[in-house]
Scaffold this motif. Structure first.
Motif, PDB file in Angstrom:
ATOM      1  N   ALA A  78       0.835  -1.205   0.000  1.00 51.86           N
ATOM      2  CA  ALA A  78       0.000   0.000   0.000  1.00 51.86           C
ATOM      3  C   ALA A  78       0.867   1.252   0.000  1.00 51.86           C
ATOM      4  N   GLU A  79       1.935   1.238   0.792  1.00 57.52           N
ATOM      5  CA  GLU A  79       2.812   2.410   0.863  1.00 57.52           C
ATOM      6  C   GLU A  79       3.525   2.661  -0.459  1.00 57.52           C
ATOM      7  N   GLU A  80       4.052   1.602  -1.061  1.00 63.65           N
ATOM      8  CA  GLU A  80       4.816   1.769  -2.305  1.00 63.65           C
ATOM      9  C   GLU A  80       3.950   2.116  -3.501  1.00 63.65           C
ATOM     10  N   THR A  81       2.722   1.629  -3.510  1.00 58.03           N
ATOM     11  CA  THR A  81       1.850   1.905  -4.652  1.00 58.03           C
ATOM     12  C   THR A  81       1.028   3.173  -4.471  1.00 58.03           C
ATOM     13  N   GLY A  82       0.837   3.586  -3.199  1.00 60.58           N
ATOM     14  CA  GLY A  82      -0.042   4.722  -2.931  1.00 60.58           C
ATOM     15  C   GLY A  82      -1.508   4.366  -3.052  1.00 60.58           C
ATOM     16  N   LEU A  83      -1.797   3.065  -3.047  1.00 62.96           N
ATOM     17  CA  LEU A  83      -3.176   2.596  -3.216  1.00 62.96           C
ATOM     18  C   LEU A  83      -3.786   2.195  -1.876  1.00 62.96           C
ATOM     19  N   THR A  84      -5.093   2.294  -1.796  1.00 71.55           N
ATOM     20  CA  THR A  84      -5.818   1.828  -0.620  1.00 71.55           C
ATOM     21  C   THR A  84      -5.978   0.311  -0.717  1.00 71.55           C
ATOM     22  N   PRO A  85      -6.310  -0.352   0.389  1.00 69.49           N
ATOM     23  CA  PRO A  85      -6.562  -1.796   0.306  1.00 69.49           C
ATOM     24  C   PRO A  85      -7.657  -2.146  -0.708  1.00 69.49           C
ATOM     25  N   ALA A  86      -8.700  -1.348  -0.798  1.00 64.14           N
ATOM     26  CA  ALA A  86      -9.767  -1.611  -1.771  1.00 64.14           C
ATOM     27  C   ALA A  86      -9.244  -1.481  -3.206  1.00 64.14           C
ATOM     28  N   GLN A  87      -8.395  -0.482  -3.465  1.00 67.92           N
ATOM     29  CA  GLN A  87      -7.821  -0.321  -4.798  1.00 67.92           C
ATOM     30  C   GLN A  87      -6.892  -1.486  -5.130  1.00 67.92           C
ATOM     31  N   ILE A  88      -6.141  -1.948  -4.135  1.00 68.84           N
ATOM     32  CA  ILE A  88      -5.261  -3.101  -4.356  1.00 68.84           C
ATOM     33  C   ILE A  88      -6.094  -4.326  -4.708  1.00 68.84           C
ATOM     34  N   GLU A  89      -7.179  -4.535  -3.987  1.00 64.68           N
ATOM     35  CA  GLU A  89      -8.047  -5.680  -4.279  1.00 64.68           C
ATOM     36  C   GLU A  89      -8.595  -5.605  -5.703  1.00 64.68           C
ATOM     37  N   LEU A  90      -9.046  -4.424  -6.116  1.00 61.35           N
ATOM     38  CA  LEU A  90      -9.576  -4.276  -7.481  1.00 61.35           C
ATOM     39  C   LEU A  90      -8.486  -4.447  -8.529  1.00 61.35           C
ATOM     40  N   GLY A  91      -7.283  -3.961  -8.240  1.00 59.47           N
ATOM     41  CA  GLY A  91      -6.168  -4.145  -9.168  1.00 59.47           C
ATOM     42  C   GLY A  91      -5.807  -5.613  -9.339  1.00 59.47           C
ATOM     43  N   VAL A  92      -5.808  -6.359  -8.235  1.00 58.75           N
ATOM     44  CA  VAL A  92      -5.525  -7.796  -8.303  1.00 58.75           C
ATOM     45  C   VAL A  92      -6.632  -8.509  -9.076  1.00 58.75           C
ATOM     46  N   LEU A  93      -7.875  -8.138  -8.824  1.00 58.01           N
ATOM     47  CA  LEU A  93      -8.986  -8.734  -9.575  1.00 58.01           C
ATOM     48  C   LEU A  93      -8.848  -8.454 -11.070  1.00 58.01           C
ATOM     49  N   TRP A  94      -8.492  -7.229 -11.421  1.00 59.45           N
ATOM     50  CA  TRP A  94      -8.296  -6.869 -12.834  1.00 59.45           C
ATOM     51  C   TRP A  94      -7.220  -7.764 -13.446  1.00 59.45           C
ATOM     52  N   GLN A  95      -6.095  -7.922 -12.738  1.00 61.92           N
ATOM     53  CA  GLN A  95      -5.010  -8.752 -13.246  1.00 61.92           C
ATOM     54  C   GLN A  95      -5.467 -10.200 -13.406  1.00 61.92           C
ATOM     55  N   ASN A  96      -6.185 -10.714 -12.418  1.00 57.52           N
ATOM     56  CA  ASN A  96      -6.664 -12.099 -12.491  1.00 57.52           C
ATOM     57  C   ASN A  96      -7.644 -12.300 -13.639  1.00 57.52           C
ATOM     58  N   LEU A  97      -8.524 -11.336 -13.853  1.00 57.80           N
ATOM     59  CA  LEU A  97      -9.465 -11.437 -14.973  1.00 57.80           C
ATOM     60  C   LEU A  97      -8.732 -11.409 -16.308  1.00 57.80           C
ATOM     61  N   GLY A  98      -7.692 -10.586 -16.385  1.00 57.58           N
ATOM     62  CA  GLY A  98      -6.887 -10.547 -17.606  1.00 57.58           C
ATOM     63  C   GLY A  98      -6.204 -11.876 -17.873  1.00 57.58           C
ATOM     64  N   ALA A  99      -5.683 -12.502 -16.820  1.00 57.82           N
ATOM     65  CA  ALA A  99      -5.043 -13.810 -16.968  1.00 57.82           C
ATOM     66  C   ALA A  99      -6.060 -14.862 -17.395  1.00 57.82           C
ATOM     67  N   LEU A 100      -7.246 -14.800 -16.820  1.00 57.42           N
ATOM     68  CA  LEU A 100      -8.293 -15.747 -17.191  1.00 57.42           C
ATOM     69  C   LEU A 100      -8.690 -15.565 -18.659  1.00 57.42           C
ATOM     70  N   ARG A 101      -8.869 -14.312 -19.093  1.00 58.53           N
ATOM     71  CA  ARG A 101      -9.208 -14.056 -20.498  1.00 58.53           C
ATOM     72  C   ARG A 101      -8.108 -14.560 -21.422  1.00 58.53           C
ATOM     73  N   TRP A 102      -6.842 -14.327 -21.032  1.00 64.00           N
ATOM     74  CA  TRP A 102      -5.729 -14.791 -21.855  1.00 64.00           C
ATOM     75  C   TRP A 102      -5.770 -16.303 -21.950  1.00 64.00           C
ATOM     76  N   HIS A 103      -5.968 -16.969 -20.827  1.00 63.41           N
ATOM     77  CA  HIS A 103      -6.006 -18.432 -20.817  1.00 63.41           C
ATOM     78  C   HIS A 103      -7.146 -18.956 -21.697  1.00 63.41           C
ATOM     79  N   GLN A 104      -8.292 -18.307 -21.614  1.00 66.58           N
ATOM     80  CA  GLN A 104      -9.431 -18.744 -22.417  1.00 66.58           C
ATOM     81  C   GLN A 104      -9.161 -18.554 -23.904  1.00 66.58           C
ATOM     82  N   GLN A 105      -8.438 -17.501 -24.262  1.00 67.07           N
ATOM     83  CA  GLN A 105      -8.182 -17.233 -25.672  1.00 67.07           C
ATOM     84  C   GLN A 105      -6.998 -18.029 -26.210  1.00 67.07           C
ATOM     85  N   PHE A 106      -5.937 -18.147 -25.403  1.00 69.15           N
ATOM     86  CA  PHE A 106      -4.708 -18.732 -25.914  1.00 69.15           C
ATOM     87  C   PHE A 106      -4.283 -20.020 -25.214  1.00 69.15           C
TER      88      PHE A 106
END
Length: 114
Positions: A78-106
């Motif tokens: 949180a300190e290094e990114t300047g993000l709140t815990p909620a923003q970190i959670e959403l960022g991780v979810l975004w990354q996970n969804l991207g990985a899932l989409r990549w896996h489904q496509q490729f």
């Protein structure tokens, strides 16, 4: 390739851009054009691309985690990114969804469900 000094530059908003070391440069993409018309076209292309905060947050998280190969605490993240815990959670979810989409496509096969 433009090599006569006539190139035009601008910075446009782009949530997929995270600078390697300088957080102040996150979210901005340098564009280079060969004419005013080309620059206008490039600006319009990026204007039409949505700026997605969670995408930017995912990049910030990745940069911080990558800088700590032995691990990083939630507080330090949180300190290094300047993000709140909620923003970190959403960022991780975004990354996970991207990985899932990549896996489904490729992915290697349909039988490899994540």
């Amino acid at each position: 390739m433009i090599d006569d000094g006539s190139e035009l530059y601008d910075v446009v908003r782009d949530s997929s851009v995270v600078h390697a070391h300088d957080p102040k440069l996150d979210g901005g993409r340098m564009i280079v054009a060969c004419s005013s018309e080309h620059l206008r076209d490039l600006r319009e292309q990026y204007r039409q691309r949505p700026f997605i905060d969670a995408e930017l947050w995912a990049g910030k998280i990745y940069r911080a985690v990558d800088a700590h190969p032995k691990g990083i605490s939630a507080e330090q993240l949180a300190e290094e990114t300047g993000l709140t815990p909620a923003q970190i959670e959403l960022g991780v979810l975004w990354q996970n969804l991207g990985a899932l989409r990549w896996h489904q496509q490729f992915g290697q096969g349909d039988d490899e469900a994540p």
